[in-house]
Design a protein around this motif. Structure first.
Motif, mmCIF file in Angstrom:
data_model
loop_
_atom_site.group_PDB
_atom_site.id
_atom_site.type_symbol
_atom_site.label_atom_id
_atom_site.label_comp_id
_atom_site.label_asym_id
_atom_site.label_seq_id
_atom_site.Cartn_x
_atom_site.Cartn_y
_atom_site.Cartn_z
ATOM 1 N N ARG A 11 26.985 47.418 -35.161
ATOM 2 C CA ARG A 11 28.023 46.455 -35.367
ATOM 3 C C ARG A 11 27.675 45.516 -36.584
ATOM 4 N NH1 ARG A 11 28.377 42.492 -32.383
ATOM 5 N NH2 ARG A 11 30.644 41.957 -32.388
ATOM 6 N N SER A 12 28.568 45.764 -37.748
ATOM 7 C CA SER A 12 28.395 45.171 -38.938
ATOM 8 C C SER A 12 28.262 43.722 -39.208
ATOM 9 C CB SER A 12 29.488 45.522 -40.148
ATOM 10 O OG SER A 12 30.659 45.244 -39.745
ATOM 11 N N SER A 13 28.970 43.197 -38.220
ATOM 12 C CA SER A 13 29.178 41.765 -38.160
ATOM 13 C C SER A 13 27.925 41.015 -37.546
ATOM 14 C CB SER A 13 30.281 41.256 -37.146
ATOM 15 O OG SER A 13 30.415 41.807 -35.825
ATOM 16 N N VAL A 14 26.938 41.974 -36.759
ATOM 17 C CA VAL A 14 25.752 41.197 -35.940
ATOM 18 C C VAL A 14 24.835 41.413 -36.912
ATOM 19 C CG1 VAL A 14 25.258 43.119 -34.520
ATOM 20 C CG2 VAL A 14 24.799 40.757 -33.914
ATOM 21 N N LEU A 15 24.682 42.290 -37.923
ATOM 22 C CA LEU A 15 23.569 43.034 -38.738
ATOM 23 C C LEU A 15 22.841 41.766 -39.423
ATOM 24 C CD1 LEU A 15 21.860 45.305 -39.520
ATOM 25 C CD2 LEU A 15 23.439 45.546 -41.425
ATOM 26 N N GLU A 16 23.507 40.778 -40.083
ATOM 27 C CA GLU A 16 22.986 39.494 -40.790
ATOM 28 C C GLU A 16 22.423 38.742 -39.835
ATOM 29 O OE1 GLU A 16 24.338 36.181 -43.950
ATOM 30 O OE2 GLU A 16 25.946 37.130 -43.050
ATOM 31 N N VAL A 17 22.815 38.443 -38.781
ATOM 32 C CA VAL A 17 22.171 37.797 -37.636
ATOM 33 C C VAL A 17 20.781 38.220 -37.132
ATOM 34 C CG1 VAL A 17 22.530 36.523 -35.253
ATOM 35 C CG2 VAL A 17 24.475 36.263 -37.028
ATOM 36 N N LEU A 18 21.017 39.563 -36.821
ATOM 37 C CA LEU A 18 19.888 40.381 -36.287
ATOM 38 C C LEU A 18 18.880 40.418 -37.438
ATOM 39 C CD1 LEU A 18 18.560 42.111 -34.017
ATOM 40 C CD2 LEU A 18 19.711 43.921 -35.179
ATOM 41 N N LEU A 19 18.969 40.579 -38.524
ATOM 42 C CA LEU A 19 17.966 40.330 -39.483
ATOM 43 C C LEU A 19 17.347 39.226 -39.711
ATOM 44 C CD1 LEU A 19 19.740 42.828 -42.262
ATOM 45 C CD2 LEU A 19 17.678 43.376 -40.573
ATOM 46 N N GLU A 20 18.108 38.109 -39.580
ATOM 47 C CA GLU A 20 17.533 36.904 -39.746
ATOM 48 C C GLU A 20 16.626 36.297 -38.579
ATOM 49 O OE1 GLU A 20 16.734 33.640 -41.827
ATOM 50 O OE2 GLU A 20 18.287 34.657 -42.255
ATOM 51 N N ILE A 21 16.995 37.073 -37.456
ATOM 52 C CA ILE A 21 16.134 36.543 -36.090
ATOM 53 C C ILE A 21 14.955 37.269 -36.385
ATOM 54 C CG2 ILE A 21 15.876 36.861 -33.856
ATOM 55 C CD1 ILE A 21 18.925 36.986 -33.341
ATOM 56 N N THR A 22 14.694 38.409 -37.043
ATOM 57 C CA THR A 22 13.430 39.265 -37.095
ATOM 58 C C THR A 22 12.686 38.710 -38.167
ATOM 59 O OG1 THR A 22 14.578 40.701 -38.749
ATOM 60 C CG2 THR A 22 14.852 41.426 -36.454
ATOM 61 N N LYS A 23 13.245 37.923 -39.017
ATOM 62 C CA LYS A 23 12.405 37.162 -40.040
ATOM 63 C C LYS A 23 11.262 36.188 -39.642
ATOM 64 C CE LYS A 23 15.806 37.199 -43.950
ATOM 65 N NZ LYS A 23 16.448 36.484 -44.788
ATOM 66 N N ALA B 224 25.374 30.634 -15.143
ATOM 67 C CA ALA B 224 24.412 30.822 -14.028
ATOM 68 C C ALA B 224 23.375 30.053 -13.550
ATOM 69 C CB ALA B 224 23.646 32.416 -14.146
ATOM 70 N N ALA B 225 22.719 29.453 -14.638
ATOM 71 C CA ALA B 225 21.552 28.561 -14.578
ATOM 72 C C ALA B 225 21.559 27.630 -15.912
ATOM 73 C CB ALA B 225 20.181 29.256 -14.406
ATOM 74 N N SER B 226 20.822 26.505 -15.748
ATOM 75 C CA SER B 226 20.661 25.673 -16.849
ATOM 76 C C SER B 226 20.049 26.098 -17.886
ATOM 77 C CB SER B 226 19.993 24.431 -16.398
ATOM 78 O OG SER B 226 18.519 24.751 -16.278
ATOM 79 N N ASN B 227 19.283 27.281 -18.009
ATOM 80 C CA ASN B 227 18.487 27.917 -18.928
ATOM 81 C C ASN B 227 19.213 29.351 -19.444
ATOM 82 O OD1 ASN B 227 17.813 29.420 -16.744
ATOM 83 N ND2 ASN B 227 16.095 30.260 -17.436
ATOM 84 N N VAL B 228 20.584 29.386 -18.969
ATOM 85 C CA VAL B 228 21.261 30.541 -19.296
ATOM 86 C C VAL B 228 22.544 29.900 -20.058
ATOM 87 C CG1 VAL B 228 22.719 32.569 -18.441
ATOM 88 C CG2 VAL B 228 20.472 31.940 -17.126
ATOM 89 N N PHE B 229 22.650 30.600 -21.398
ATOM 90 C CA PHE B 229 24.073 30.289 -22.358
ATOM 91 C C PHE B 229 24.763 31.513 -22.428
ATOM 92 C CE2 PHE B 229 20.217 27.888 -23.485
ATOM 93 C CZ PHE B 229 20.779 26.575 -23.723
ATOM 94 N N SER B 230 26.158 31.354 -22.518
ATOM 95 C CA SER B 230 26.660 32.707 -22.716
ATOM 96 C C SER B 230 27.863 32.431 -24.026
ATOM 97 C CB SER B 230 27.854 32.534 -21.454
ATOM 98 O OG SER B 230 28.794 31.289 -21.457
ATOM 99 N N SER B 231 27.911 33.550 -24.629
ATOM 100 C CA SER B 231 29.083 33.630 -25.619
ATOM 101 C C SER B 231 29.681 35.017 -25.882
ATOM 102 C CB SER B 231 28.095 33.618 -27.125
ATOM 103 O OG SER B 231 28.651 33.936 -28.028
ATOM 104 N N ALA B 232 30.703 35.171 -26.544
ATOM 105 C CA ALA B 232 31.480 36.332 -26.632
ATOM 106 C C ALA B 232 30.686 37.435 -27.490
ATOM 107 C CB ALA B 232 32.724 36.184 -27.222
ATOM 108 N N SER B 233 29.811 36.907 -28.468
ATOM 109 C CA SER B 233 29.143 37.875 -29.106
ATOM 110 C C SER B 233 27.768 37.186 -29.724
ATOM 111 C CB SER B 233 30.006 38.444 -30.242
ATOM 112 O OG SER B 233 30.231 37.298 -31.149
ATOM 113 N N LEU B 234 26.825 37.759 -30.127
ATOM 114 C CA LEU B 234 25.711 37.317 -30.589
ATOM 115 C C LEU B 234 25.932 36.547 -32.030
ATOM 116 C CD1 LEU B 234 22.647 37.011 -30.428
ATOM 117 C CD2 LEU B 234 22.353 38.996 -31.741
#
Length: 281
Positions: free
Chosen positions: A161-173, A262-272
């Motif tokens: 998915r092209s829209s998630v690529l920038e976020v993924l690369l930022e996380i890997t930094k 589901a729990a206090s340490n679980v977050f939800s979102s439509a996409s990364l």
């Protein structure tokens, strides 16, 4: 002809102030005579002079301040009738002070609104904030990084998915990232690795092919996550999210539909990428 008053004549307030100072000095002198020890009159005079000067300055400041405060208070003007206001407008009379006050209030409000505008953070700052400085992340591929959502689709093709690529690369930094997925055959693994390579995921140095893990069952993904002990796990399967809630510090449940937490340490979102789209998301 009556003589005009001299400009140097004292006002009633000044006379009262001078009289008060004189009484203060006399009182100090009388008090010094009652002391059981000798007191230098010259020193006392110097002291009383300083005290009198201080009192004079305080009174002068109050006298000067009172008119200034009165001048700052807006004067109320009677509301003009329609005919008088029309005639004044036609004759070119200046607008009333209410107009200037309202424009000044408007400018002040604009300045306040501009000051409290949300600060635009960079993607790096958003990622660090959202992940709470987590240093290890495990993430499912299907439905999160890849457009495909089932293992059967991976047998035909794999698309990042092209829209998630920038976020993924930022996380890997700044995070140790592991990608994982359940597959049905070896050809699916090759397709996934080829798609990730073509998208440039392995060129930044933050993610290598050895950190892309494959398994044949959903329980295998749970086993991977338990062994790696990440700070964050990202997944689309609510059952896996539920089972890992007790063991993983934070989890992100990716779902197109709004789901209950589901729990206090679980977050939800439509996409990364939407999860990292802003602090309010």
């Amino acid at each position: 002809m009556a003589e005009s008053a001299s400009p140097s004549s004292n006002s009633p307030r000044e006379d009262e102030l001078a009289d008060l100072i004189q009484r203060f000095v006399d009182s100090l002198a009388e008090y010094s005579d009652r002391l059981p020890f000798a007191l230098d009159r010259q020193k006392l005079r110097s002291f009383t002079t300083l005290a009198a000067l201080a009192i004079t300055l305080v009174f002068a400041w109050k006298l000067l301040r009172a008119p200034a405060d009165q001048q700052r208070r807006p004067r109320r003007r009677p509301t003009p009738s329609i005919s008088s206001s029309t005639s004044r407008t036609r004759s070119g009379t200046r607008p009333s002070s209410d107009v200037f006050l309202s424009s000044g209030d408007s400018r002040a409000q604009d300045a306040v609104d501009q000051f409290f505008q949300p600060v635009k953070l960079t993607l790096e700052q958003l990622v660090r904030h959202k992940l709470c400085e987590g240093r290890k992340v495990t993430c499912q591929l299907l439905g999160v990084i890849l457009q495909e959502t089932t293992p059967e689709e991976l047998q035909k093709h794999a698309t990042v998915r092209s829209s998630v690529l920038e976020v993924l690369l930022e996380i890997t930094k700044f995070c140790d990232v592991y990608l994982m997925e359940r597959i049905l055959d070896d050809e699916s693994e090759e397709k996934v690795l080829s798609a990730l390579s073509d998208a440039g995921v392995f060129t930044t140095g933050g993610l290598v092919k050895d950190k892309v893990l494959f398994c044949s069952t959903e329980n295998g993904r749970i086993s991977f996550v338990r062994q790696l002990e990440p700070d964050w796990h990202i997944d689309t399967n609510p059952e896996i999210i539920h089972q890992l809630a007790r063991f993983i510090k934070y989890q992100l449940h990716i779902s197109p539909n709004r789901v209950e937490r589901a729990a206090s340490n679980v977050f939800s979102s439509a996409s990364l990428e939407q999860f990292f789209g802003g602090l309010g998301s």
